[in-house]
Design a protein around this motif. Structure first.
Motif, short mmCIF file in Angstrom:
data_model
loop_
_atom_site.label_atom_id
_atom_site.label_comp_id
_atom_site.label_asym_id
_atom_site.label_seq_id
_atom_site.Cartn_x
_atom_site.Cartn_y
_atom_site.Cartn_z
N GLY A 102 8.61 -4.02 4.78
CA GLY A 102 8.04 -3.51 3.54
C GLY A 102 6.61 -3.28 3.63
O GLY A 102 6.03 -3.79 4.72
N GLN A 103 5.96 -2.59 2.53
CA GLN A 103 4.54 -2.74 2.54
C GLN A 103 4.12 -3.37 1.40
O GLN A 103 4.55 -3.55 0.30
N ALA A 104 2.83 -3.72 1.42
CA ALA A 104 2.23 -4.61 0.39
C ALA A 104 0.64 -4.35 0.48
O ALA A 104 0.24 -3.72 1.35
N MET A 105 0.07 -4.65 -0.35
CA MET A 105 -1.57 -4.52 -0.49
C MET A 105 -1.93 -6.15 -0.37
O MET A 105 -1.51 -7.18 -0.90
N ALA A 106 -2.80 -6.09 0.96
CA ALA A 106 -3.42 -7.47 1.20
C ALA A 106 -4.81 -7.44 0.53
O ALA A 106 -5.68 -6.62 1.04
N THR A 107 -5.18 -8.73 0.05
CA THR A 107 -6.39 -8.68 -0.63
C THR A 107 -7.02 -10.03 -0.35
O THR A 107 -6.32 -11.11 -0.12
N LEU A 108 -8.43 -10.13 -0.14
CA LEU A 108 -9.12 -11.37 -0.10
C LEU A 108 -10.28 -11.21 -0.63
O LEU A 108 -11.36 -10.05 -0.18
N ASN A 109 -10.68 -11.91 -1.88
CA ASN A 109 -12.06 -11.52 -2.51
C ASN A 109 -12.10 -10.26 -2.98
O ASN A 109 -11.22 -9.77 -3.71
N ASP A 110 -13.15 -9.39 -2.61
CA ASP A 110 -13.27 -7.84 -3.13
C ASP A 110 -12.88 -7.13 -2.13
O ASP A 110 -13.08 -5.87 -2.29
N ARG A 111 -12.19 -7.54 -1.06
CA ARG A 111 -11.59 -6.62 0.14
C ARG A 111 -10.09 -6.34 0.07
O ARG A 111 -9.46 -7.37 -0.43
N SER A 112 -9.59 -5.01 0.26
CA SER A 112 -8.25 -4.85 0.28
C SER A 112 -7.76 -4.03 1.29
O SER A 112 -8.45 -3.10 1.84
N ASN A 113 -6.41 -4.03 1.73
CA ASN A 113 -5.86 -3.25 2.79
C ASN A 113 -4.46 -2.81 2.50
O ASN A 113 -3.92 -3.94 2.08
N VAL A 114 -3.97 -1.83 2.99
CA VAL A 114 -2.46 -1.64 2.79
C VAL A 114 -1.92 -2.35 4.03
O VAL A 114 -2.32 -1.94 5.23
N ALA A 115 -1.00 -3.20 4.16
CA ALA A 115 -0.23 -3.88 5.12
C ALA A 115 1.18 -3.45 5.55
O ALA A 115 2.06 -3.24 4.39
N GLU A 116 1.58 -3.42 6.74
CA GLU A 116 3.04 -3.27 7.06
C GLU A 116 3.68 -4.58 7.31
O GLU A 116 3.14 -5.52 8.20
N VAL A 117 4.42 -5.17 6.32
CA VAL A 117 4.77 -6.41 6.24
C VAL A 117 6.32 -6.68 7.34
O VAL A 117 7.24 -5.88 6.90
N TYR A 118 6.40 -7.43 8.18
CA TYR A 118 7.50 -7.70 8.74
C TYR A 118 8.18 -9.32 8.58
O TYR A 118 7.31 -10.11 8.62
N GLY A 119 9.26 -9.27 8.05
CA GLY A 119 9.84 -10.56 7.88
C GLY A 119 10.88 -10.97 9.16
O GLY A 119 11.81 -10.38 9.64
N ILE A 120 10.32 -11.96 9.59
CA ILE A 120 10.97 -12.52 11.15
C ILE A 120 11.15 -13.92 11.16
O ILE A 120 10.05 -14.82 10.56
N SER A 121 11.93 -14.46 12.10
CA SER A 121 11.94 -16.03 12.30
C SER A 121 10.89 -16.31 13.45
O SER A 121 10.55 -15.50 14.01
N LEU A 122 10.55 -17.69 13.19
CA LEU A 122 9.48 -17.97 14.31
C LEU A 122 10.17 -17.82 15.65
O LEU A 122 9.25 -17.50 16.65
N ASP A 123 11.39 -18.23 16.21
CA ASP A 123 11.87 -18.00 17.41
C ASP A 123 11.80 -16.56 17.82
O ASP A 123 11.52 -16.36 19.07
N ASP A 124 12.16 -15.86 16.99
CA ASP A 124 12.12 -14.29 17.44
C ASP A 124 10.65 -13.79 17.39
O ASP A 124 10.21 -12.86 18.31
N LEU A 125 9.71 -14.12 16.53
CA LEU A 125 8.32 -13.75 16.74
C LEU A 125 7.83 -14.25 18.22
O LEU A 125 6.98 -13.66 18.64
N LYS A 126 8.15 -15.58 18.59
CA LYS A 126 7.45 -15.86 19.79
C LYS A 126 8.14 -15.14 20.94
O LYS A 126 7.68 -15.32 22.03
N THR A 127 9.13 -14.45 20.86
CA THR A 127 9.60 -13.57 21.73
C THR A 127 9.02 -12.14 22.17
O THR A 127 9.23 -11.24 22.98
N ILE A 128 8.09 -11.78 20.85
CA ILE A 128 7.39 -10.25 21.21
C ILE A 128 6.07 -10.70 22.02
O ILE A 128 5.13 -11.44 21.74
N PRO A 129 6.10 -9.91 23.23
CA PRO A 129 5.10 -10.17 24.24
C PRO A 129 3.57 -9.99 23.62
O PRO A 129 2.59 -10.83 23.83
N ARG A 130 3.33 -8.72 23.10
CA ARG A 130 2.03 -8.38 22.70
C ARG A 130 1.43 -9.50 21.36
O ARG A 130 0.37 -9.40 21.25
N VAL A 131 2.50 -10.02 20.64
CA VAL A 131 1.91 -10.74 19.60
C VAL A 131 2.02 -12.17 20.06
O VAL A 131 0.82 -12.81 19.90
#
Length: 415
Positions: A102-131
């Motif tokens: 999904g997509q969401a707006m990421a904000t911190l203080n007065d800064r914001s950006n459009v983000a592409e959000v992925y929902g994934i489990s920790l075990d699966d995240l740890k298998t992504i080489p470049r991450v």
């Protein structure tokens, strides 16, 4: 022996040695340019493909739109866990994981950006080489269940560090009696990664799978199954098995579907660059013809004497052919050495150029990757060497045959 002696001719003998040096340097520079260009193009393609395969699914398995018992249209995969297990059993599949996208707006203080959000489990995240295997990663990936993982580019845009809490705003959030209100949740940044791709680092955020389900109202199931295979280049061969595992309504989207047009453009550009640089080598090789024509003219008396002493036409042809061949071989070898040295140090060279130009020589936002890689391949070296030697040998045939057919009587008439 005769050919080598002619190559060392003095300036008083017609400046043939100068022409020889010009031809040699021209061929060396042409071969060097050809090798460096081919190495850089090969390295760029390898790095680009590696960033695709190392941080994105090799193939995404999703479902066509279907209607549930309440008459609601959906593309969710209700039994995503079971389907992932079935896909993992396919020979050649190394990983299959249900994900939420999904997509969401990421904000911190007065800064914001459009983000592409992925929902994934920790075990699966740890298998992504470049991450998980990022050399420039910050934080602890083991704490992923407590917060979010964020790309270094979006972290830089927002001014985010480990421990900061970033707000995610999703317009289609909670459904109430008064309508749909935006959902706003704050998550602690526990891991910052660099996937090596400017566009991925600048937009991607990972959330724990259950948290992403709740945040994007995906309780009905996963959006897709992210599949990695042992041989990404043969991804099309996995299609029938994946369709069978997914059943009716299965949709496959491979890495070639998303990046194939760009890679095809790279292949076409490689062929065009090779042809252009081949013309440069040909122009340099034609200087050998000029030098040999001058050499044959200056050595007419020698040819006449050698012929009267019994030297055959074939021997005379070989003498002058070797003169041109020596120039082509030595120039080619020099070009190979120079090209390999530059290709192996291209990263340092580009860093120096970037420093001298104030960082404008290589823009990751345009080229996608952060550095200019080079990959020396035996096939590319063979093509460059073969082309140079072939042209060098071909252009010597005409002046060598002219020398061989010279009439000794005519050659000695005015001597």
């Amino acid at each position: 022996m005769i050919a080598w002696r002619y190559l060392r001719a003095r300036r008083a003998e017609g400046g043939v040695s100068v022409m020889t040096w010009i031809s040699l340097i021209g061929i060396a520079l042409g071969v060097m340019a050809l090798i460096v260009t081919l190495a850089v193009r090969a390295g760029f393609r390898t790095e680009f493909v590696d960033t695709i395969l190392g941080s994105n699914a090799h193939v995404a398995v999703s479902r066509a739109t279907w209607v549930d018992e309440n008459g609601v249209s959906s593309r969710a995969i209700p039994e995503a866990g079971r389907l992932a297990e079935t896909v993992r059993a396919i020979p050649g599949v190394t990983r299959a994981a249900p994900i939420i996208r999904g997509q969401a707006m990421a904000t911190l203080n007065d800064r914001s950006n459009v983000a592409e959000v992925y929902g994934i489990s920790l075990d699966d995240l740890k298998t992504i080489p470049r991450v998980a295997g990022s050399d420039e990663a910050l934080g602890d990936i083991e704490r992923f269940g407590e917060g979010m993982a964020i790309g270094v580019g979006i972290a830089r845009d927002l001014g985010v560090g480990i421990g900061d809490r970033v707000k995610l705003i999703q317009p289609s959030g909670a459904k109430t009696a008064f309508g749909t209100s935006p959902r706003v949740n704050a998550y602690e940044v526990v891991y910052i990664f660099s996937a090596g791709r400017w566009d991925i680092d600048r937009t991607r955020i990972y959330l724990p799978y259950e948290e992403a389900q709740s945040f994007f109202n995906r309780e009905a199931g996963a959006d897709e199954i992210e599949v990695y295979v042992a041989d990404p280049e043969a991804i099309d061969s996995y299609g029938p098995a994946l369709y069978e595992a997914g059943g009716d309504g299965t949709i496959l989207w491979t890495w070639r579907d998303s990046s194939g047009a760009f890679l095809n453009a790279l292949d076409i550009e490689d062929d065009v660059m090779f042809l252009i640089l081949a013309l440069v080598v040909m122009i340099a090789a034609l200087n050998i013809t000029s030098g040999l024509v001058m050499l044959v003219k200056n050595k007419g008396r020698d040819i006449g004497i050698l012929r009267t002493m019994g030297l055959t036409e074939g021997s005379v042809l070989r003498v002058f052919f070797l003169c041109g061949a020596f120039t082509g071989v030595i120039g080619t070898l020099a070009g190979v050495v120079l090209g390999c040295v530059i290709a192996l140090n291209i990263d340092a060279i580009m860093s120096a150029i970037n420093w001298m130009t104030g960082g404008g020589a290589w823009d990751p936002s345009i080229r996608g990757i952060y550095r200019l890689p080079a990959e020396l391949r035996a096939w590319d070296l063979g093509r460059a060497v073969g082309l140079s030697l072939l042209l060098s040998f071909l252009v010597t045939i005409f002046p060598a045959r002219r020398a061989a057919r010279m009439n000794p009587v005519e050659a000695l008439r005015y001597e």
